[in-house]
Design an enzyme around this catalytic site. Structure first.
Site, PDB file in Angstrom:
ATOM      1  N   THR A 153       0.876  -1.185   0.000  1.00 14.10           N
ATOM      2  CA  THR A 153       0.000   0.000   0.000  1.00 14.10           C
ATOM      3  C   THR A 153       0.913   1.236   0.000  1.00 14.10           C
ATOM      4  O   THR A 153       1.350   1.662  -1.056  1.00 14.10           O
ATOM      5  CB  THR A 153      -0.964   0.013   1.217  1.00 14.10           C
ATOM      6  OG1 THR A 153      -0.219  -0.123   2.422  1.00 14.10           O
ATOM      7  CG2 THR A 153      -1.968  -1.100   1.109  1.00 14.10           C
ATOM      8  N   LYS A 179       3.819  -6.896   3.973  1.00 12.77           N
ATOM      9  CA  LYS A 179       3.650  -5.477   3.646  1.00 12.77           C
ATOM     10  C   LYS A 179       3.396  -4.698   4.923  1.00 12.77           C
ATOM     11  O   LYS A 179       2.845  -5.241   5.881  1.00 12.77           O
ATOM     12  CB  LYS A 179       2.548  -5.274   2.605  1.00 12.77           C
ATOM     13  CG  LYS A 179       1.171  -5.788   2.900  1.00 12.77           C
ATOM     14  CD  LYS A 179       0.320  -4.904   3.742  1.00 12.77           C
ATOM     15  CE  LYS A 179       0.263  -3.492   3.204  1.00 12.77           C
ATOM     16  NZ  LYS A 179      -0.504  -2.630   4.178  1.00 12.77           N
ATOM     17  N   THR A 190      -1.221  -3.554  10.301  1.00 14.48           N
ATOM     18  CA  THR A 190      -1.550  -3.822   8.886  1.00 14.48           C
ATOM     19  C   THR A 190      -0.301  -3.817   8.107  1.00 14.48           C
ATOM     20  O   THR A 190       0.017  -2.928   7.398  1.00 14.48           O
ATOM     21  CB  THR A 190      -2.471  -2.806   8.207  1.00 14.48           C
ATOM     22  OG1 THR A 190      -3.689  -2.822   8.879  1.00 14.48           O
ATOM     23  CG2 THR A 190      -2.768  -3.201   6.786  1.00 14.48           C
ATOM     24  N   GLU A 276       5.901   4.407   7.116  1.00 12.90           N
ATOM     25  CA  GLU A 276       5.421   5.501   6.283  1.00 12.90           C
ATOM     26  C   GLU A 276       6.285   6.750   6.431  1.00 12.90           C
ATOM     27  O   GLU A 276       6.420   7.282   7.524  1.00 12.90           O
ATOM     28  CB  GLU A 276       3.954   5.804   6.607  1.00 12.90           C
ATOM     29  CG  GLU A 276       3.044   4.716   6.067  1.00 12.90           C
ATOM     30  CD  GLU A 276       1.578   4.947   6.347  1.00 12.90           C
ATOM     31  OE1 GLU A 276       0.760   4.376   5.621  1.00 12.90           O
ATOM     32  OE2 GLU A 276       1.271   5.694   7.288  1.00 12.90           O
ATOM     33  N   ASN A 402      -0.402  10.567   5.675  1.00 16.67           N
ATOM     34  CA  ASN A 402      -1.584  10.234   6.461  1.00 16.67           C
ATOM     35  C   ASN A 402      -2.611  11.343   6.540  1.00 16.67           C
ATOM     36  O   ASN A 402      -3.750  11.115   6.949  1.00 16.67           O
ATOM     37  CB  ASN A 402      -1.170   9.744   7.843  1.00 16.67           C
ATOM     38  CG  ASN A 402      -0.589   8.367   7.736  1.00 16.67           C
ATOM     39  OD1 ASN A 402      -1.258   7.460   7.269  1.00 16.67           O
ATOM     40  ND2 ASN A 402       0.673   8.222   8.110  1.00 16.67           N
TER      41      ASN A 402
END
Lengths: 407, 407
Positions: A153, A179, A190, A276, A402
């Protein structure tokens, strides 16, 4: 044990496929299929979040009760979380669609989803995606790599690894892919991780090995402190290596544990290091602890501290924030006994001795902290227990990703 | 009760002064002094961090054991935390220096510091600062406002408030000032807050009133989840209003609680809304909870979620992240019973009913979330208990401020 090329298709009898199903992303692969020629024993660990995505509920039910598992269907883009009864139905429909195409029972098909919470899956596209993947299922390493890419993602790199070891005179392969990279926090994330092996092992020991190792690997990473609704680690073993089935904790079991740990730690660190927006993998070691639990609490508190993470981004040896994060962790220790070191490929520096700063060189500290992998080690001088946690820095890009993620 | 102009000098007999002592900042005021003409009864609450700054240890000792308190010396720039025995000595030296100048006992002087951890205070400048402040001690509201400005670190606005109420036929004033705005998290923060009142009240009830109210105010805010080493709330009461001394929980005590709560909640919300780099105050209400504890856990989990905070910055109605943060909080509830609302000056919108999204307008949701104060209310339909927590959004500037803070 040695590392080899490959991922989920490295072990004998495992095939993978991927496709651009258009679930949510445009112009990229967003679905993957893992398939074993031979029925597998399966183990799983799942999010501890009270809000569990539909696929998590489906997988737990199948892993616990179905006689065997033979396939996993994964999609990126939509998480199928907070989707009510309709979302539950879609897991069953997905499994049925794959089962029909593969001529296997639908309770042998696991499903996994990652992406936005609250949207329903477009089932027509999911089904079309499954149909498109069946003819391209392939045992090549490339198929595995493509699958690892399809499930990404906000990940910036695909994550896969494989190792080989020997058990009962046979060569055993363990491969995996995963991932990240947001909503990553101890207790499953996640984070989706899929491990395959051709080992023959009892279902009980397979689950025990996974459950134990998860504690020291996936549960020791954090990107942002948010424990996702979808976190899942699935481990399939098809027995095609033809080793004498492992049914007790013998030497072969220990060899498997070692291989599994290597794969899990490799993938967990890859996720933390690709958090991220991050620019550095931040490793925190607590040594000299009285108990493992204490070391775990302290190390996790430091990797989840926003202020510490921002300081790492700034290459700033702001050790006070590390001591502060240890102090509010809830674990007991004597702040005036702590030694603290920073270490990376650029060198190692002792920063604090017995809770007070040494006259270290800020320039040297900044050099050490400017590397892509940085370690802080705190010695609390109470005993022999240790723990290592992995996180990443907090950056402008984390915020950007985000603040914009859904739109 | 009514709000009036002013801060720490609003109550009778309280004076303030401030000066540019050059502790660490250049060209700005960075020290403040609060002084009461009359000896005060004092109450305090302090950080729960195991790593306690030297002033925290000093203040707790004096508030608990000294016969009375008459002054507080505050500096910004250096926190005097993780400074070993030397740091402890500096608290005593600071108190002595102020005591001499003011002709009061040194155990009646409290100290508070905020800023960088690990550096020693420059005592020559601290002492020079104290000497400079004595002649300018003044009871004007302006002196209070100047003091509120002098104690700021990364705060963007000064924070002060005052209220008046009646007790025993006398007008009582309660005033206060505080500073945030990083390392702000429940259980006291670097957060320094100073409340003054001319109420006559027993020491026991003064402490009880503060300790209780802190739970619903300062301990319900979070900027970044980092509980500081220096968090302190000090409350001084000098009795100059000449009301009959409050020694039991009578009507006057309730009036005082109400006034104190107003001041504390006002200051706490100001800190959350002026969190480092933030653009919005984010209020989270849990209603319909079975117990207060459950409501507190759920509301705090949402305001500390990095992903939720980033979504608020992006004006994105990403309700899935709110449900997710509730889910991993550790508190029990049924996700499929939850109703969720977003509300601000721009309107109110029901987003989720019984755990599933309603067909709301994203445009309208974004409009509501674009206001400087935004509220999310979750009804978990289990009982009558409620809690409110306050946080802020996570922005590029938060990262910028904290990657650069020391340099």
């Amino acid at each position: 044990m040695k590392e080899i090329n490959g991922g989920v298709t490295a072990a004998a009898g495992f095939k993978a496929a991927s496709t651009a199903a258009g679930i949510k992303y445009k112009n990229r692969k967003d679905m993957a299929l893992i398939y074993s020629e031979k029925p597998c024993r399966a183990a799983g660990t799942y999010t501890t979040n009270l809000v569990k995505a539909a696929p998590v509920k489906w997988d737990k039910e199948m892993v616990d009760h179905a006689p065997f598992i033979q396939a996993i269907v994964v999609n990126a883009g939509i998480a199928n979380a907070c989707t009510g009864k309709e979302g539950d139905t879609y897991c069953e429909e997905t499994a049925k669609a794959a089962a029909e195409c593969l001529s296997i029972p639908s309770d042998s098909v696991l499903v996994a989803s990652t992406g936005v919470i609250g949207m329903q899956l477009p089932m027509d596209r999911i089904k079309a995606g499954i149909e498109a993947m069946i003819p391209v299922l392939d045992e090549s390493l490339e198929s595995g790599t493509d699958a690892a890419t399809a499930i990404m993602t906000t990940d910036t790199v695909k994550k896969e690894v494989a190792v080989q070891f020997t058990a009962g005179g046979k060569t055993i392969t363990v491969g995996g892919m995963c991932k990240g990279s947001g909503m990553i926090h101890p207790n499953m994330c996640t984070m989706l991780s899929f491990i395959t092996t051709d080992l023959a092992i009892s279902k009980e020991l397979l689950q025990e090995a996974l459950s134990e190792d998860v504690r020291d690997t996936y549960n020791m990473i954090s990107v942002d402190g948010d424990t996702s609704t979808n976190d899942t680690v699935l481990l399939l073993a098809n027995g095609l290596a033809e080793n004498p089935e492992i049914t007790e904790k013998n030497e072969d079991y220990q060899s498997f544990l070692e291989a599994l740990h290597y794969v899990n730690e490799y993938l967990a660190k890859k996720m933390a290091g690709d958090g991220e927006g991050c620019t550095a993998l931040f490793e925190v070691k607590i040594i000299g602890a009285e108990t493992k639990e204490q070391a775990v609490t302290l190390s996790k508190s430091v990797i989840t501290s926003s202020l510490t993470k921002a300081a790492i981004f700034g290459h700033d040896a702001n050790w006070g924030r590390i001591l502060c994060a240890m102090g509010y962790s809830g674990a007991q220790f004597d702040p005036e006994q702590v030694d603290l070191y920073f270490e990376s490929a650029a060198g190692k520096l002792k920063i604090i001795e017995n809770g007070v700063a040494l006259p270290y060189s800020e320039e040297e500290a900044t050099k050490i902290l400017s590397e892509p992998e940085v370690t802080a080690t705190a010695d609390i001088k109470m005993g022999e227990a240790t723990a290592t946690a992995w996180g990443c820095d907090l950056t402008f890009d984390y915020v950007k990703i985000n603040a914009d993620y859904r739109s």
